[in-house]
Structure formats: structure tokens, C-alpha cells
Design a protein around this motif. Structure first.
Motif, PDB file in Angstrom:
ATOM      1  N   VAL A   1      43.394  49.241  38.687  1.00 37.00           N
ATOM      2  CA  VAL A   1      44.475  48.251  38.611  1.00 37.00           C
ATOM      3  C   VAL A   1      45.809  48.955  38.806  1.00 37.00           C
ATOM      4  O   VAL A   1      46.225  49.753  37.955  1.00 37.00           O
ATOM      5  CB  VAL A   1      44.490  47.523  37.246  1.00 37.00           C
ATOM      6  CG1 VAL A   1      45.553  46.416  37.251  1.00 37.00           C
ATOM      7  CG2 VAL A   1      43.125  46.953  36.907  1.00 37.00           C
TER       8      VAL A   1
ATOM      9  N   PHE B   1      49.648  48.456  38.636  1.00 38.14           N
ATOM     10  CA  PHE B   1      50.563  47.437  38.113  1.00 38.14           C
ATOM     11  C   PHE B   1      51.984  47.985  38.018  1.00 38.14           C
ATOM     12  O   PHE B   1      52.214  49.194  37.998  1.00 38.14           O
ATOM     13  CB  PHE B   1      50.073  46.879  36.767  1.00 38.14           C
ATOM     14  CG  PHE B   1      50.275  47.782  35.570  1.00 38.14           C
ATOM     15  CD1 PHE B   1      49.384  48.804  35.290  1.00 38.14           C
ATOM     16  CD2 PHE B   1      51.351  47.598  34.712  1.00 38.14           C
ATOM     17  CE1 PHE B   1      49.549  49.622  34.187  1.00 38.14           C
ATOM     18  CE2 PHE B   1      51.531  48.404  33.597  1.00 38.14           C
ATOM     19  CZ  PHE B   1      50.620  49.427  33.337  1.00 38.14           C
TER      20      PHE B   1
ATOM     21  N   GLY C   1      46.925  39.370  32.549  1.00 38.78           N
ATOM     22  CA  GLY C   1      46.480  39.830  33.868  1.00 38.78           C
ATOM     23  C   GLY C   1      45.359  40.853  33.758  1.00 38.78           C
ATOM     24  O   GLY C   1      44.346  40.765  34.459  1.00 38.78           O
TER      25      GLY C   1
ATOM     26  N   LEU D   1      48.511  44.055  40.161  1.00 39.01           N
ATOM     27  CA  LEU D   1      49.088  43.150  39.162  1.00 39.01           C
ATOM     28  C   LEU D   1      50.571  43.474  39.044  1.00 39.01           C
ATOM     29  O   LEU D   1      50.939  44.624  38.823  1.00 39.01           O
ATOM     30  CB  LEU D   1      48.387  43.380  37.811  1.00 39.01           C
ATOM     31  CG  LEU D   1      48.875  42.550  36.626  1.00 39.01           C
ATOM     32  CD1 LEU D   1      48.492  41.073  36.801  1.00 39.01           C
ATOM     33  CD2 LEU D   1      48.275  43.078  35.319  1.00 39.01           C
TER      34      LEU D   1
ATOM     35  N   LEU E   1      48.602  38.343  40.739  1.00 41.64           N
ATOM     36  CA  LEU E   1      47.437  39.229  40.806  1.00 41.64           C
ATOM     37  C   LEU E   1      46.764  39.074  42.159  1.00 41.64           C
ATOM     38  O   LEU E   1      46.383  37.965  42.556  1.00 41.64           O
ATOM     39  CB  LEU E   1      46.434  38.860  39.692  1.00 41.64           C
ATOM     40  CG  LEU E   1      45.101  39.615  39.733  1.00 41.64           C
ATOM     41  CD1 LEU E   1      45.296  41.104  39.441  1.00 41.64           C
ATOM     42  CD2 LEU E   1      44.115  39.019  38.710  1.00 41.64           C
TER      43      LEU E   1
ATOM     44  N   ALA F   1      42.805  45.954  42.087  1.00 42.21           N
ATOM     45  CA  ALA F   1      43.695  44.856  41.687  1.00 42.21           C
ATOM     46  C   ALA F   1      45.140  45.323  41.767  1.00 42.21           C
ATOM     47  O   ALA F   1      45.448  46.478  41.440  1.00 42.21           O
ATOM     48  CB  ALA F   1      43.357  44.426  40.260  1.00 42.21           C
TER      49      ALA F   1
END
Ligand SMILES: C[S@@+](CC[C@H](N)C(=O)[O-])C[C@H]1O[C@@H](n2cnc3c(N)ncnc32)[C@H](O)[C@@H]1O
Length: 354
Positions: free
Chosen positions: A272, A274, A129, A310, A325, A308
Motif C-alpha cells: 500500500v 499512501f 482505507g 491510498l 483508493l 494499492a
């Protein structure tokens, strides 16, 4: 609600089925030796909560393993994998009985906190990812992880990988992750960057584990089943990386922390957010608040500063994890892979570049 006895039996069967016959045996013996004459016996048998969601038996297994790792029970250590009497079932029974007596107070302390893991093999899933975000956006990465535990997956770019036949990562890394792979390798772009340009990383957890301290490393190890030698080797290698890094996981609730961090995100990198195996522990209100914060960050994303989301979380039937994602600008949300919760296998979808 099932009884404490049923819970131990159920967990022992599960341990046996998923690769830890030793822990299965330990739980069976504990159940056999428990009585209300000893304080720890009463604490377990008269557990005030619901034993299954409280993972009571795993608190006990972690407490016993912790005694072995700390050196506080040489008698028990001799019965554990690597010990001189390992494999002698009669001795294991005596050693557990001894620990329930001599180390009862320490075991009662261990009952107070839920088991806490940080499964670094999930980096073998998440890496695809992160590399996808790099390939699609071409921007350096600023990483934010909620429910980071010790932060081992925030350090994903310090490890070595084989992702469906594509080697990537630090050549000198002691930790190699090679999940059993189905489907094409992740689309890494024409020339995947090594090392990944990670310009910032931060994580939070309700109960962060400080991997710079011996006690923190021991705690994380204690929740890995003692006969899972490969897993222990992996976490040791990853914990060495964490101990040498300056990464400190913030003690904070995910919602407030994420709002604060996103307000300060860089304007020249892909941020990102996550998480792995965290969503199921959040309240409905927290999930709604996080979704709102994520949507807002998506609206504010630009080509220079994409955003993003994720996540590696349970699929609809909770049989395996999904790696999804969402990427802004645009907000396209796609399934990248299905994977084992412990990162043992990855079924990559192969259409991540759309
Ligand atoms: C099953 S562990 C997974 C840890 C790590 N993400 C991994 O994949 O190894 C779930 C983690 O989420 C943390 N957690 C649960 N709810 C949280 C919240 N509201 N805010 C911050 N951390 C939370 C727990 O303390 C725990 O460390």
C-alpha cells in the motif's frame, strides 16, 4: 504578493476562525511589537520571499512556542497555556516583547525552516482505507508512505478507533481517534482483523522528523498551536508510540525512494503506497514521475501481491480532502470518503467494496 503585515493579519484572523484564539493574539502582538531596531524585526519585516506561501507568521508562532517547550524562556512560558500568567494580556505583550529581544537569535533560526506538521488525526481517515484494502484483498499489508514527516500515520494500526460506530484497533492504545462520521461505517469485511497484519512499513520525507529524539518531538509539537490542548494530547500519545518503535523515516525525495522501494516489494502481501497532504507540494515533474511508477507497479500486481494507492489529498476545490483508493489487479480507482484536512470529520461514501 501581500505585505508581511497583511499576511500576519490574515493568518491571525484564520487562527481565530479555526480554533486558536491564543495564536491569533500572539500574531497580533508580534505584529504590533515588531520594529527594525532589532535584528529579528528586520528579518521578519524585510522577509525576502512571499510571506503567505512561506507561512512566515507560522514560522514565528512555531519559534515562540519552541522557546516555551524548550524551557529557554520561562517568562514567555508563564504567558502560554498552562503558565501562571496565562490569560493576562498585558503580561503576554511584555513576554513577547522580551522574547523578541532576548531570544531574537533563536527566533531567527526558527525562521529558516518552514513549519512542519504530522497530523495523526488523519489516521482516523486513512484507517478506513487500510481496512478496506485488508477486507478486499485478504492479504497482509506492506506500507510505504511518501512525505511521512515523523511517520505517525505509518503507525496507524497502533491506535484505537471509532469509525462511524465501529470500534477497531488496539484496546490498550492511549490514542483514541473518533472523527465525526457521516455515512455508513467502512466495510471492514465479516471479521476485521485485530491487530492488522502489517508485515512491513517504511516512509520517506525531504525533512524527516526523528521522533526518537527530544528535539524532534519538540519541533513537531512547536507547530501545534499552544491552546489546542486536545491536538497536543493526541500528538503526545502518538509520539510515545513512535519513540518506542523502530521506525526511522528515510531522508529522500519521494520519486527515487518509491522506485527503489517498489522494486523490493514483497510477493506475498498487499503493498500500500499512501500519502496525505503531500501531493500539493510536489512539482509537476515529480507528480508525472510518481504517476508513471504507480502505473507500472499496478501493471505488475497480482492476486497474491496486490498494489494499492491510498491518498488523502485536496479535492478539486481544495475545500476538503478526498480519500481515494486505486487497487490493482484491475486498477479500479474510487472515492472512499471526503474528510476534513485535520481528520475531524469523515463523510464515508459506503461503496468501497464495489
Ligand atoms: C503537510 S506535510 C504532511 C505530512 C504527513 N503526510 C501528514 O499528513 O501529517 C507534507 C510533507 O511532505 C514532505 N514533502 C514534500 N515534498 C516532498 C518530496 N518531494 N519528497 C519527500 N517528501 C516531501 C514535506 O517535507 C512534509 O513533511
Amino acid at each position: 504578493m501581500i505585505s508581511v503585515r497583511q499576511h500576519f493579519e490574515e493568518q491571525a484572523a484564520q487562527c481565530a476562525a479555526i480554533g486558536s484564539p491564543f495564536t491569533a493574539r500572539v500574531l497580533t502582538i508580534v505584529l504590533d511589537r515588531l520594529d527594525r531596531d532589532r535584528s529579528v524585526g528586520r528579518a521578519i519585516l524585510d522577509w525576502p520571499g512571499d510571506p503567505r506561501p512561506d507561512a512566515l507568521s507560522l514560522r514565528v508562532a512555531g519559534g515562540l512556542h519552541g522557546l516555551v517547550l524548550s524551557g529557554d524562556s520561562p517568562i514567555l512560558a508563564a504567558a502560554y497555556p498552562g503558565g501562571a500568567r496565562f490569560g493576562d494580556d498585558g503580561y503576554l505583550r511584555e513576554a513577547i516583547d522580551h522574547a523578541l529581544g532576548e531570544n531574537g537569535a533563536r527566533l531567527e533560526e526558527a525562521l529558516a525552516s518552514p513549519p512542519q506538521t504530522n497530523e495523526v488525526a488523519r489516521s482516523g481517515v486513512l484507517a478506513g482505507g487500510f481496512l478496506t484494502v485488508l477486507a478486499v484483498t485478504g492479504r497482509p499489508l506492506s506500507l510505504l508512505e511518501i512525505g511521512a514527516s515523523g511517520g505517525l500515520n505509518l503507525l496507524w494500526d497502533h491506535y484505537r478507533y471509532d469509525l462511524g460506530g465501529v470500534a477497531w484497533g488496539r484496546a490498550e492504545a492511549k490514542l483514541h481517534l473518533k472523527p465525526t462520521w457521516q455515512g455508513p461505517p467502512p466495510g471492514l469485511g465479516p471479521a476485521p482483523v485485530e491487530p492488522a497484519p502489517v508485515i512491513a512499513r517504511a516512509g520517506c520525507d525531504h525533512s524527516p522528523i526523528d521522533l526518537h529524539s527530544a528535539a524532534g518531538r519538540r519541533r513537531l509539537r512547536s507547530y501545534i498551536w499552544a491552546d489546542q490542548v486536545d491536538r497536543l494530547g493526541r500528538i503526545d500519545a502518538a509520539m510515545d508510540v513512535a519513540a518506542q518503535s523502530d521506525l526511522v523515516i528515510d531522508k529522500a525525495d519521494a520519486v527515487d525512494w518509491l522506485a527503489r522501494k517498489l522494486a523490493q516489494r514483497p510477493d506475498d502481501a498487499a503493498t500500500v503506497l499512501f500519502h496525505s497532504v503531500v501531493w500539493q507540494y510536489l512539482t509537476g515533474a515529480s507528480k508525472a514521475a510518481l504517476s508513471k511508477i504507480i502505473g507500472q507497479a499496478g501493471q505488475e500486481a497480482s492476486a497474491e501481491a496486490p498494489f494499492a494507492w491510498l491518498r488523502m489529498e485536496a479535492d478539486a476545490r481544495a475545500e476538503a480532502a478526498e480519500l481515494r483508493l486505486a487497487l490493482w489487479p484491475g486498477g479500479d480507482d474510487r472515492l472512499l470518503a471526503r474528510a476534513c484536512y485535520h481528520g475531524r470529520w469523515v463523510d464515508w461514501c459506503g461503496d468501497e467494496r464495489g
